[in-house]
Design a protein around this motif. Structure first.
Motif, short mmCIF file in Angstrom:
data_model
loop_
_atom_site.label_atom_id
_atom_site.label_comp_id
_atom_site.label_asym_id
_atom_site.label_seq_id
_atom_site.Cartn_x
_atom_site.Cartn_y
_atom_site.Cartn_z
N THR A 51 0.84 -1.20 0.00
CA THR A 51 0.00 0.00 0.00
C THR A 51 0.87 1.25 0.00
OG1 THR A 51 -1.25 -1.33 1.56
CG2 THR A 51 -2.12 0.83 1.03
N LEU A 52 1.86 1.25 0.91
CA LEU A 52 2.77 2.39 1.00
C LEU A 52 3.55 2.55 -0.30
CD1 LEU A 52 4.17 4.50 2.93
CD2 LEU A 52 5.94 2.77 3.18
N PHE A 53 3.99 1.41 -0.84
CA PHE A 53 4.81 1.43 -2.06
C PHE A 53 4.05 2.05 -3.23
CE2 PHE A 53 6.24 -1.27 -5.77
CZ PHE A 53 7.30 -0.44 -6.06
N ILE A 54 2.78 1.62 -3.40
CA ILE A 54 1.98 2.15 -4.51
C ILE A 54 1.72 3.63 -4.30
CG2 ILE A 54 -0.33 2.05 -5.54
CD1 ILE A 54 -0.20 -0.91 -5.37
N PHE A 55 1.47 4.00 -3.06
CA PHE A 55 1.21 5.41 -2.80
C PHE A 55 2.45 6.26 -3.08
CE2 PHE A 55 0.72 9.14 -0.04
CZ PHE A 55 -0.47 9.60 -0.55
N LEU A 56 3.63 5.76 -2.67
CA LEU A 56 4.87 6.50 -2.92
C LEU A 56 5.14 6.63 -4.42
CD1 LEU A 56 7.38 5.31 -0.22
CD2 LEU A 56 6.43 7.57 -0.54
N SER A 57 4.84 5.58 -5.17
CA SER A 57 5.04 5.64 -6.61
C SER A 57 4.15 6.71 -7.23
CB SER A 57 4.72 4.30 -7.25
OG SER A 57 5.41 3.30 -6.60
N PHE A 58 2.90 6.76 -6.74
CA PHE A 58 1.98 7.79 -7.23
C PHE A 58 2.55 9.17 -6.95
CE2 PHE A 58 -1.65 10.61 -6.28
CZ PHE A 58 -2.23 10.62 -7.53
N LEU A 59 3.08 9.35 -5.73
CA LEU A 59 3.64 10.64 -5.35
C LEU A 59 4.83 11.00 -6.23
CD1 LEU A 59 2.50 12.21 -2.97
CD2 LEU A 59 4.53 11.60 -1.68
N LEU A 60 5.66 10.01 -6.51
CA LEU A 60 6.82 10.22 -7.38
C LEU A 60 6.39 10.68 -8.77
CD1 LEU A 60 9.95 9.70 -7.88
CD2 LEU A 60 9.23 7.51 -8.78
N ILE B 5 -16.55 -4.98 4.31
CA ILE B 5 -15.30 -4.50 4.91
C ILE B 5 -14.18 -5.51 4.68
CG2 ILE B 5 -14.17 -3.96 7.11
CD1 ILE B 5 -16.92 -2.86 8.00
N ASN B 6 -14.52 -6.80 4.84
CA ASN B 6 -13.53 -7.83 4.58
C ASN B 6 -13.01 -7.77 3.15
OD1 ASN B 6 -13.14 -9.06 6.96
ND2 ASN B 6 -14.79 -10.56 6.72
N PHE B 7 -13.95 -7.56 2.22
CA PHE B 7 -13.59 -7.48 0.81
C PHE B 7 -12.62 -6.31 0.59
CE2 PHE B 7 -14.38 -5.55 -3.32
CZ PHE B 7 -14.08 -6.62 -4.15
N ILE B 8 -12.93 -5.16 1.21
CA ILE B 8 -12.07 -3.99 1.02
C ILE B 8 -10.69 -4.25 1.59
CG2 ILE B 8 -11.72 -1.60 1.75
CD1 ILE B 8 -14.75 -1.25 1.52
N ILE B 9 -10.64 -4.88 2.78
CA ILE B 9 -9.33 -5.14 3.40
C ILE B 9 -8.53 -6.13 2.56
CG2 ILE B 9 -8.20 -6.20 5.40
CD1 ILE B 9 -10.42 -4.94 7.10
N ARG B 10 -9.21 -7.14 2.04
CA ARG B 10 -8.51 -8.15 1.26
C ARG B 10 -7.94 -7.54 -0.03
NH1 ARG B 10 -11.96 -12.00 -0.72
NH2 ARG B 10 -13.41 -11.45 0.92
N ASN B 11 -8.73 -6.69 -0.66
CA ASN B 11 -8.29 -6.16 -1.96
C ASN B 11 -7.78 -4.73 -1.85
OD1 ASN B 11 -8.88 -8.42 -3.56
ND2 ASN B 11 -11.05 -7.92 -3.38
N LYS B 12 -7.23 -4.36 -0.71
CA LYS B 12 -6.92 -2.94 -0.54
C LYS B 12 -5.84 -2.46 -1.50
CE LYS B 12 -3.63 -2.98 3.34
NZ LYS B 12 -3.38 -4.38 3.66
N THR B 13 -4.88 -3.34 -1.84
CA THR B 13 -3.84 -2.93 -2.79
C THR B 13 -4.45 -2.63 -4.15
OG1 THR B 13 -2.63 -4.66 -1.68
CG2 THR B 13 -1.51 -3.49 -3.42
N PHE B 14 -5.30 -3.56 -4.60
CA PHE B 14 -5.90 -3.36 -5.92
C PHE B 14 -6.79 -2.12 -5.93
CE2 PHE B 14 -9.31 -4.21 -9.01
CZ PHE B 14 -8.53 -4.19 -10.14
N LEU B 15 -7.56 -1.94 -4.86
CA LEU B 15 -8.46 -0.78 -4.82
C LEU B 15 -7.67 0.52 -4.78
CD1 LEU B 15 -11.23 -2.09 -2.43
CD2 LEU B 15 -11.40 -1.66 -4.87
N LEU B 16 -6.57 0.52 -4.02
CA LEU B 16 -5.73 1.72 -3.98
C LEU B 16 -5.15 2.00 -5.35
CD1 LEU B 16 -4.36 3.83 -2.02
CD2 LEU B 16 -2.37 2.36 -2.16
N PHE B 17 -4.67 0.93 -6.00
CA PHE B 17 -4.14 1.10 -7.36
C PHE B 17 -5.19 1.70 -8.27
CE2 PHE B 17 -4.24 -1.06 -11.53
CZ PHE B 17 -3.20 -0.37 -12.12
N LEU B 18 -6.40 1.14 -8.21
CA LEU B 18 -7.48 1.62 -9.07
C LEU B 18 -7.79 3.09 -8.79
CD1 LEU B 18 -8.65 -0.35 -11.04
CD2 LEU B 18 -10.71 -0.46 -9.65
#
Lengths: 168, 274
Positions: A51-60, B5-18
């Motif tokens: 999570t931190l890594f993706i956010f830092l990349s976005f910031l970069l 909530i479980n779904f969000i926590i499980r896929n938080k990387t993908f959701l953040l990326f999106l």
């Protein structure tokens, strides 16, 4: 842990500074610029939370975008390669990556080479597709991707060799 | 609810990326439409300051060349001034208010770009020098672009080498006008479209601004015709223009303010309301 944090902050600032003050103005043969700042994403510690890594990349990416008035193209490209990085790591370093013991300084050159090539090409392709944003100019997109990638890859490998700390 | 909530926590990387990817996409799309790039531009304190430092160092390397360009311009202006036949009345020659509708401000280019398809320049004049959006920018040799965003001390210029830039231009010898665009290929050539077929177009003719947009005065040089062809419908010419300006080497620019713009826009607004 502290030295890792410190080193990455320094790397962020130095790479952004190098990119915006020198490398964005090279314009080799009219339009070819290397985008070496993605070394930050490539060399980011693997054992960190994503999570931190993706956010830092976005910031970069966003920092580079603000400096070069390009909307959000660098941010989009950076976030994408940050997201797909585990897959590429697994592909290029194989089982070594699975045990999480890989160090970039001691890794084999050929797998490092493949890793840098794949990351660069994906980044540049997204970058130039968004910059040109026109399906009818797809040839121009590929052309820019190809030539800039070659330039970036050469510079990235040179930098990693120069600044690698061999502990032999 | 628990499952969501479980779904969000499980896929938080993908959701953040999106999320981050769509934010950057929206920034990108914003920057493709004219005068919309409000947040992401280099006219701010940090980036302007950094570019100011870099440009201060770089300017030493081109001093000789820039001096030559300035001397050439002085030479041209002097020859125009002393050879003009009209009687010069020195009683109002330096009065600011008489018959002036354009105000010029000099500026220095801090960041120049010409290799991407959306080129934006940064100059060291901003709101505190009364520079605002939609002012024209020229160099001693010809047209450069239009002011896009301004901060307190810095402004960005939408270069003529930007695929979303559209400026009215015309032939120098007749009044047939068209739109100046750029196809993103070479920084030495731009394209003039919508010139009617009836216009007498020849290779080597000069193209100037038309003064129809109230941004640029009439007659600012753009370039010469390099080649031309009819468009697909065979009604209009598509003209390739070789620019007078070397867009890869710009340092000193002039920003043009048209003092009559509020009057003109008011008039146009009131006449369109009727």
């Amino acid at each position: 842990m502290n030295s890792v944090l410190y080193r990455n902050i320094m790397r962020f600032i130095l790479l952004v500074g190098l990119q915006v003050s020198v490398l964005n103005h090279i314009n080799f043969l009219g339009y070819i610029n290397p985008y070496v700042y993605i070394l930050f994403i490539m060399l980011f510690p693997i054992k960190n939370n994503r999570t931190l890594f993706i956010f830092l990349s976005f910031l970069l990416g966003l920092t580079i975008d603000i400096f070069s008035d390009s909307g959000g193209i660098h941010a989009a490209a950076c976030v994408s390669i940050a997201y797909v990085r585990p897959v590429i790591l697994k592909f290029s370093f194989g089982t070594v990556y699975e045990y999480q013991t890989i160090k970039f300084d001691t890794a084999e050159f050929s797998s490092k080479f493949i890793y840098i090539i794949i990351m660069t090409v994906i980044h540049h392709f997204i970058l130039f597709s968004l910059e040109i944003f026109n399906i009818s100019k797809v040839i121009l997109t590929f052309q820019k991707t190809l030539f800039s990638s070659i330039f970036t890859i050469i510079l990235c490998i040179m930098i990693t060799i120069i600044f690698s700390r061999k502990t032999k | 609810m628990q499952q969501i909530i479980n779904f969000i926590i499980r896929n938080k990387t993908f959701l953040l990326f999106l999320l981050l990817f769509s934010i950057s996409l929206s920034f990108t799309i914003q920057s493709h439409s004219y005068h919309k790039s409000k947040f992401i531009n280099s006219a701010n304190f940090l980036t302007g300051g950094v570019y100011n430092y870099v440009s201060n160092a770089n300017r030493y390397f081109s001093l000789k060349k820039q001096n030559e360009i300035l001397t050439q311009e002085n030479n041209r202006l002097k020859s125009v001034l002393y050879n003009s036949k009209t009687k010069k009345d020195f009683s109002y020659i330096d009065s600011l208010t008489f018959n002036h509708s354009y105000k010029f401000t000099p500026g220095i280019v801090l960041k120049n770009s010409y290799s991407s398809t959306k080129n934006v320049l940064l100059i060291n004049k901003g709101v505190s020098d009364s520079i605002k959006q939609d002012f024209g920018v020229i160099s001693s040799k010809g047209i450069i672009g239009i002011i896009d965003n301004s901060s307190k001390h810095y402004s960005t210029i939408l270069s003529i080498l930007n695929t979303s830039s559209k400026i009215s231009a015309q032939l120098e010898k007749t009044n047939h006008f068209g739109t100046l665009t750029w196809n993103g290929v070479s920084p030495y050539f731009t394209q003039l479209v919508d010139i009617p077929k009836i216009a007498p177009v020849e290779v080597g003719d000069t193209i100037v601004t038309s003064g129809r947009s109230s941004i640029f005065p009439k007659g600012i040089p753009v370039g010469t015709i390099h080649d031309f062809k009819l468009d697909v419908a065979e009604n209009y010419y598509e003209i390739n223009i070789k620019l007078f300006n070397d867009m890869t080497n710009i340092e000193y620019v002039y920003i043009i303010e048209n003092i009559d713009v509020p009057e003109i826009t008011n008039l146009l607004k009131s006449s369109s309301n009727e």
